[in-house]
Design a protein around this motif. Structure first.
Motif, PDB file in Angstrom:
ATOM      1  N   GLY A 222       0.792  -1.236   0.000  1.00  0.00           N
ATOM      2  CA  GLY A 222       0.000   0.000   0.000  1.00  0.00           C
ATOM      3  C   GLY A 222       0.821   1.280   0.000  1.00  0.00           C
ATOM      4  O   GLY A 222       0.252   2.374  -0.059  1.00  0.00           O
ATOM      5  N   MET A 223       2.150   1.163   0.068  1.00  0.00           N
ATOM      6  CA  MET A 223       2.954   2.376   0.216  1.00  0.00           C
ATOM      7  C   MET A 223       2.942   3.248  -1.039  1.00  0.00           C
ATOM      8  O   MET A 223       3.037   4.479  -0.955  1.00  0.00           O
ATOM      9  CB  MET A 223       4.401   2.031   0.618  1.00  0.00           C
ATOM     10  N   GLU A 224       2.750   2.630  -2.200  1.00  0.00           N
ATOM     11  CA  GLU A 224       2.657   3.419  -3.434  1.00  0.00           C
ATOM     12  C   GLU A 224       1.361   4.243  -3.444  1.00  0.00           C
ATOM     13  O   GLU A 224       1.343   5.396  -3.880  1.00  0.00           O
ATOM     14  CB  GLU A 224       2.708   2.506  -4.666  1.00  0.00           C
ATOM     15  N   GLN A 225       0.308   3.609  -2.935  1.00  0.00           N
ATOM     16  CA  GLN A 225      -0.990   4.278  -2.847  1.00  0.00           C
ATOM     17  C   GLN A 225      -0.889   5.486  -1.887  1.00  0.00           C
ATOM     18  O   GLN A 225      -1.421   6.562  -2.161  1.00  0.00           O
ATOM     19  CB  GLN A 225      -2.002   3.257  -2.303  1.00  0.00           C
ATOM     20  N   TRP A 226      -0.173   5.289  -0.779  1.00  0.00           N
ATOM     21  CA  TRP A 226       0.056   6.352   0.204  1.00  0.00           C
ATOM     22  C   TRP A 226       0.863   7.485  -0.426  1.00  0.00           C
ATOM     23  O   TRP A 226       0.533   8.654  -0.278  1.00  0.00           O
ATOM     24  CB  TRP A 226       0.763   5.746   1.418  1.00  0.00           C
ATOM     25  N   ARG A 227       1.897   7.126  -1.182  1.00  0.00           N
ATOM     26  CA  ARG A 227       2.706   8.126  -1.882  1.00  0.00           C
ATOM     27  C   ARG A 227       1.834   8.932  -2.847  1.00  0.00           C
ATOM     28  O   ARG A 227       1.919  10.168  -2.896  1.00  0.00           O
ATOM     29  CB  ARG A 227       3.834   7.425  -2.661  1.00  0.00           C
ATOM     30  N   ASP A 228       0.969   8.231  -3.590  1.00  0.00           N
ATOM     31  CA  ASP A 228       0.097   8.912  -4.558  1.00  0.00           C
ATOM     32  C   ASP A 228      -0.889   9.846  -3.847  1.00  0.00           C
ATOM     33  O   ASP A 228      -1.194  10.931  -4.350  1.00  0.00           O
ATOM     34  CB  ASP A 228      -0.694   7.891  -5.396  1.00  0.00           C
ATOM     35  N   TYR A 229      -1.390   9.393  -2.692  1.00  0.00           N
ATOM     36  CA  TYR A 229      -2.318  10.228  -1.905  1.00  0.00           C
ATOM     37  C   TYR A 229      -1.626  11.523  -1.503  1.00  0.00           C
ATOM     38  O   TYR A 229      -2.175  12.619  -1.663  1.00  0.00           O
ATOM     39  CB  TYR A 229      -2.783   9.454  -0.668  1.00  0.00           C
ATOM     40  N   LEU A 230      -0.393  11.416  -1.002  1.00  0.00           N
ATOM     41  CA  LEU A 230       0.355  12.591  -0.560  1.00  0.00           C
ATOM     42  C   LEU A 230       0.697  13.492  -1.748  1.00  0.00           C
ATOM     43  O   LEU A 230       0.591  14.721  -1.671  1.00  0.00           O
ATOM     44  CB  LEU A 230       1.639  12.158   0.169  1.00  0.00           C
ATOM     45  N   ALA A 231       1.102  12.861  -2.863  1.00  0.00           N
ATOM     46  CA  ALA A 231       1.422  13.641  -4.066  1.00  0.00           C
ATOM     47  C   ALA A 231       0.191  14.418  -4.522  1.00  0.00           C
ATOM     48  O   ALA A 231       0.281  15.593  -4.903  1.00  0.00           O
ATOM     49  CB  ALA A 231       1.912  12.708  -5.177  1.00  0.00           C
ATOM     50  N   GLY A 232      -0.967  13.775  -4.438  1.00  0.00           N
ATOM     51  CA  GLY A 232      -2.233  14.419  -4.812  1.00  0.00           C
ATOM     52  C   GLY A 232      -2.509  15.647  -3.948  1.00  0.00           C
ATOM     53  O   GLY A 232      -2.984  16.672  -4.443  1.00  0.00           O
ATOM     54  N   LEU A 233      -2.188  15.558  -2.664  1.00  0.00           N
ATOM     55  CA  LEU A 233      -2.435  16.688  -1.758  1.00  0.00           C
ATOM     56  C   LEU A 233      -1.595  17.899  -2.120  1.00  0.00           C
ATOM     57  O   LEU A 233      -2.056  19.037  -2.003  1.00  0.00           O
ATOM     58  CB  LEU A 233      -2.087  16.298  -0.311  1.00  0.00           C
ATOM     59  N   THR A 234      -0.358  17.636  -2.502  1.00  0.00           N
ATOM     60  CA  THR A 234       0.541  18.761  -2.780  1.00  0.00           C
ATOM     61  C   THR A 234       0.120  19.509  -4.034  1.00  0.00           C
ATOM     62  O   THR A 234       0.569  20.629  -4.268  1.00  0.00           O
ATOM     63  CB  THR A 234       2.009  18.295  -2.961  1.00  0.00           C
TER      64      THR A 234
END
Lengths: 236, 236
Positions: A222-234
């Motif tokens: 799930g860490m890629e999904q977490w990375r994408d979530y954070l990237a989306g926020l920025t």
């Protein structure tokens, strides 16, 4: 007066009313500082994430892994909330990430004023280019932190597999107010009677809009999904 | 006024002082009801144990196992504290043990008045011969419950292996006020970076008199020691 044994019960209705009034006014004061914090985070270009969980659900470990995951891609910093000790900030700094430690001196949650103080301490260590993300790691507690807006843009609640899938139903407020539920320590699923389906269903019953992510800092699930979530926020 | 940005900080010293006064008076009222609870527990022949831990450390599971362990030997009952839901009391009743559920309606801990209410509900289901032990399962929270005497004779704090051995240092008050520290989920030790030595050392630094017991409800590790501890209490 207690009917069964004649004990005096402690109603203190006048005090209760006074306490309620003061609490209401303190919460309003908190919300006003929280709005200022949100503005400040914006001024340094950062989105802020308030991370809430029980003690030991893996908040600091997730942030350590996030440091590796986002390395060179995004600039982030951490405001660490604890009742006592500097340990969590030290763990984050060891990963090369700016971190300030706020100790609450006994209080069971962060409030907006404490985060405001942390934000100003943090500003001394922020790179000139600003920050993309600031994580606020709340005191380990699934109850009290849920009542306090810290000025975050997103609230993330974590439940670890060993805690059990009944946690959303038993501690509803933390889930009602969060944008994302992280189920952590997914590598331990074979050893526990944890139902991802039950936890998700109960969380969605309380909060139909909540996003849900199943992670393991050990296996990387799930860490890629977490990375994408954070990237989306920025990018918002 | 904040030096760095000119924000108004929320000191509210007058309100803070009023809040402190009210809190002090509420704690005193709590302690007075707690003393009455202790007397009531004595009147039904029971020793009371206040069980404190984070959410999901295994309090209810330990009580289920304790039901099997003490079956036919001692009579006990459970007062279950939760923010919401009747689930824990249902689990205990399924083991044939009288249990009353107290929901705190949002509050992050039990107080003596809530336990007093529970005690009177319990008295309807107590056998004529009385009870040997009453367990009070507190709300899952390692912070707030530590401040409230419920009228128990012994306070037991639990930390589970997945939470990490830094918990005593980070949440000191719960350990300072407890008679026994249970390290739970010991069967998971191979999967975690948990140091029994660190947890014990930190707990003893805070509270030199604290007893420490390492248990697993899964393998049965330490359960005989737990039984002996409970048997010892009923003889005091």
């Amino acid at each position: 007066m207690c009917d069964t044994c004649g004990c005096q019960t402690t109603k203190h209705s006048h005090q209760d009313r006074k306490l309620l009034e003061i609490n209401k006014s303190l919460l309003e004061a908190n919300d006003s500082v929280a709005r200022k914090n949100r503005k400040h985070f914006g001024e340094i270009g950062a989105r802020a994430i308030n991370l809430i969980s029980s003690p030991g659900a893996g908040k600091t470990t997730l942030l350590e892994k996030t440091a590796e995951l986002l390395s060179g891609e995004f600039d982030f910093a951490v405001i660490e909330g604890d009742i006592e000790t500097e340990r969590d900030a030290q763990r984050i700094r060891a990963k090369g990430i700016p971190a300030v430690q706020i100790t609450t001196g006994g209080a069971c949650h962060l409030d907006a004023s404490l985060v405001h103080k942390g934000l100003h301490e943090l500003q001394h260590t922020v790179p000139e280019s600003g920050l993309d993300l600031v994580f606020i790691e709340n005191v380990g507690n699934l109850v009290c932190p849920a009542a306090f807006d810290l000025g975050e843009h997103k609230r993330v609640v974590m439940v670890s597999v060993p805690e059990g899938s009944d946690k959303p139903a038993k501690y509803p407020r933390a889930f009602m107010g969060s944008d994302l539920l992280i189920i952590s320590k997914m590598d331990l699923l074979p050893y526990f009677d944890f139902s991802l389906e039950e936890a998700s269903r109960e969380a969605r019953r309380l909060n139909p809009d909540i996003k849900i992510m199943a992670l393991s800092s050990v296996t990387g699930q799930g860490m890629e999904q977490w990375r994408d979530y954070l990237a989306g926020l920025t990018k918002i």
